[in-house]
Scaffold this motif. Sequence first.
Motif, PDB file in Angstrom:
ATOM      1  N   VAL A  19       9.794   9.923  12.207  1.00 20.36           N
ATOM      2  CA  VAL A  19       8.447   9.683  12.713  1.00 20.36           C
ATOM      3  C   VAL A  19       8.209  10.524  13.960  1.00 20.36           C
ATOM      4  O   VAL A  19       7.112  10.971  14.237  1.00 20.36           O
ATOM      5  N   GLY A  20       9.265  10.747  14.747  1.00 20.52           N
ATOM      6  CA  GLY A  20       9.161  11.620  15.902  1.00 20.52           C
ATOM      7  C   GLY A  20       8.901  10.920  17.217  1.00 20.52           C
ATOM      8  O   GLY A  20       8.545  11.557  18.195  1.00 20.52           O
ATOM      9  N   SER A  21       9.074   9.619  17.273  1.00 17.11           N
ATOM     10  CA  SER A  21       8.848   8.889  18.517  1.00 17.11           C
ATOM     11  C   SER A  21       9.967   7.886  18.699  1.00 17.11           C
ATOM     12  O   SER A  21       9.894   6.777  18.203  1.00 17.11           O
ATOM     13  N   CYS A  22      11.014   8.278  19.419  1.00 17.30           N
ATOM     14  CA  CYS A  22      12.170   7.397  19.556  1.00 17.30           C
ATOM     15  C   CYS A  22      12.149   6.599  20.843  1.00 17.30           C
ATOM     16  O   CYS A  22      12.933   5.683  21.003  1.00 17.30           O
ATOM     17  N   GLY A  23      11.279   6.923  21.773  1.00 19.74           N
ATOM     18  CA  GLY A  23      11.226   6.155  23.010  1.00 19.74           C
ATOM     19  C   GLY A  23      10.810   4.726  22.719  1.00 19.74           C
ATOM     20  O   GLY A  23      11.485   3.781  23.075  1.00 19.74           O
ATOM     21  N   GLU A  24       9.698   4.547  22.075  1.00 14.78           N
ATOM     22  CA  GLU A  24       9.213   3.230  21.690  1.00 14.78           C
ATOM     23  C   GLU A  24       8.914   3.295  20.194  1.00 14.78           C
ATOM     24  O   GLU A  24       7.974   3.952  19.768  1.00 14.78           O
ATOM     25  N   PHE A  25       9.734   2.638  19.401  1.00 16.87           N
ATOM     26  CA  PHE A  25       9.625   2.764  17.952  1.00 16.87           C
ATOM     27  C   PHE A  25       8.332   2.133  17.448  1.00 16.87           C
ATOM     28  O   PHE A  25       7.975   1.028  17.819  1.00 16.87           O
ATOM     29  N   GLN A  26       7.620   2.849  16.600  1.00 10.21           N
ATOM     30  CA  GLN A  26       6.448   2.325  15.915  1.00 10.21           C
ATOM     31  C   GLN A  26       6.560   2.690  14.444  1.00 10.21           C
ATOM     32  O   GLN A  26       6.851   3.834  14.107  1.00 10.21           O
ATOM     33  N   TYR A  27       6.318   1.709  13.610  1.00  7.45           N
ATOM     34  CA  TYR A  27       6.305   1.980  12.179  1.00  7.45           C
ATOM     35  C   TYR A  27       5.119   2.867  11.840  1.00  7.45           C
ATOM     36  O   TYR A  27       4.094   2.819  12.509  1.00  7.45           O
ATOM     37  N   PRO A  28       5.235   3.641  10.762  1.00 10.66           N
ATOM     38  CA  PRO A  28       4.092   4.469  10.344  1.00 10.66           C
ATOM     39  C   PRO A  28       2.952   3.601   9.806  1.00 10.66           C
ATOM     40  O   PRO A  28       3.165   2.481   9.356  1.00 10.66           O
ATOM     41  N   GLU A  29       1.764   4.149   9.841  1.00  8.66           N
ATOM     42  CA  GLU A  29       0.575   3.472   9.331  1.00  8.66           C
ATOM     43  C   GLU A  29       0.580   3.556   7.803  1.00  8.66           C
ATOM     44  O   GLU A  29       0.960   4.568   7.228  1.00  8.66           O
ATOM     45  N   ALA A  30       0.139   2.493   7.157  1.00 11.22           N
ATOM     46  CA  ALA A  30       0.038   2.469   5.694  1.00 11.22           C
ATOM     47  C   ALA A  30      -1.342   1.943   5.319  1.00 11.22           C
ATOM     48  O   ALA A  30      -1.905   1.105   6.015  1.00 11.22           O
ATOM     49  N   MET A  31      -1.872   2.448   4.232  1.00  6.10           N
ATOM     50  CA  MET A  31      -3.135   1.944   3.688  1.00  6.10           C
ATOM     51  C   MET A  31      -2.994   1.865   2.184  1.00  6.10           C
ATOM     52  O   MET A  31      -2.416   2.756   1.556  1.00  6.10           O
ATOM     53  N   ILE A  32      -3.496   0.766   1.629  1.00  4.23           N
ATOM     54  CA  ILE A  32      -3.377   0.565   0.185  1.00  4.23           C
ATOM     55  C   ILE A  32      -4.638  -0.132  -0.318  1.00  4.23           C
ATOM     56  O   ILE A  32      -5.258  -0.911   0.405  1.00  4.23           O
ATOM     57  N   THR A  33      -5.020   0.173  -1.538  1.00  9.59           N
ATOM     58  CA  THR A  33      -6.170  -0.462  -2.184  1.00  9.59           C
ATOM     59  C   THR A  33      -5.685  -1.238  -3.391  1.00  9.59           C
ATOM     60  O   THR A  33      -4.893  -0.729  -4.188  1.00  9.59           O
ATOM     61  N   VAL A  34      -6.161  -2.464  -3.515  1.00 13.25           N
ATOM     62  CA  VAL A  34      -5.837  -3.315  -4.661  1.00 13.25           C
ATOM     63  C   VAL A  34      -7.065  -3.374  -5.559  1.00 13.25           C
ATOM     64  O   VAL A  34      -8.180  -3.596  -5.084  1.00 13.25           O
ATOM     65  N   ARG A  35      -6.852  -3.138  -6.866  1.00  9.75           N
ATOM     66  CA  ARG A  35      -7.929  -3.268  -7.849  1.00  9.75           C
ATOM     67  C   ARG A  35      -7.588  -4.487  -8.701  1.00  9.75           C
ATOM     68  O   ARG A  35      -6.569  -4.502  -9.396  1.00  9.75           O
ATOM     69  N   VAL A  36      -8.453  -5.506  -8.656  1.00 10.73           N
ATOM     70  CA  VAL A  36      -8.221  -6.747  -9.402  1.00 10.73           C
ATOM     71  C   VAL A  36      -8.985  -6.672 -10.708  1.00 10.73           C
ATOM     72  O   VAL A  36     -10.193  -6.414 -10.728  1.00 10.73           O
ATOM     73  N   MET A  37      -8.245  -6.871 -11.811  1.00  8.54           N
ATOM     74  CA  MET A  37      -8.842  -6.806 -13.156  1.00  8.54           C
ATOM     75  C   MET A  37      -8.406  -8.015 -13.960  1.00  8.54           C
ATOM     76  O   MET A  37      -7.391  -8.647 -13.649  1.00  8.54           O
ATOM     77  N   ASP A  38      -9.160  -8.317 -15.018  1.00  8.46           N
ATOM     78  CA  ASP A  38      -8.714  -9.349 -15.946  1.00  8.46           C
ATOM     79  C   ASP A  38      -7.929  -8.685 -17.075  1.00  8.46           C
ATOM     80  O   ASP A  38      -7.696  -7.478 -17.063  1.00  8.46           O
TER      81      ASP A  38
END
Length: 140
Positions: A19-38
């Motif tokens: 990630v490139g930031s070892c001083g204060e660890f932060q997880y990477p950002e994630a985005m996801i879309t859920v499509r609900v179907m029958d």
Amino acid sequence: MRWYAALRLVLLSGLCLSVGSCGEFQYPEAMITVRVMDEDGKHVEGAEVGITFSLFYNTGYRFTTRTGVADSDGLFSGSARGAHQIHMRASKAGFYRTRASYEYPQSMIVAKRWEPWNPTVDLVLRRVGEPVPMYAKIID
């Protein structure tokens, strides 16, 4: 037990370096879309959707959950910082609840976010049919 803690530290350090930031660890950002179907592939509008992002720290797991309602196309999106595995759930009256998970490849971090960015995951809700009564009988 010490080897397990050391292994976690090594794995988190490797993720931190990528990630490139070892001083204060932060997880990477994630985005996801859920499509609900029958079951017929039709969008389910109004389904309650939850997307849970997990984070691991030395004190244990923490979770960030984004909740909402699927739109007319059955879509709901959520984003947060998190580890590579995301859990999703959907429910609506007249349907059985369903769950799924999505896992990013651990090496796919670009510009402090998980790639692919905003994948779409299909959750299929099954209609509640006529339930079959079940009985239990004690036999001596």
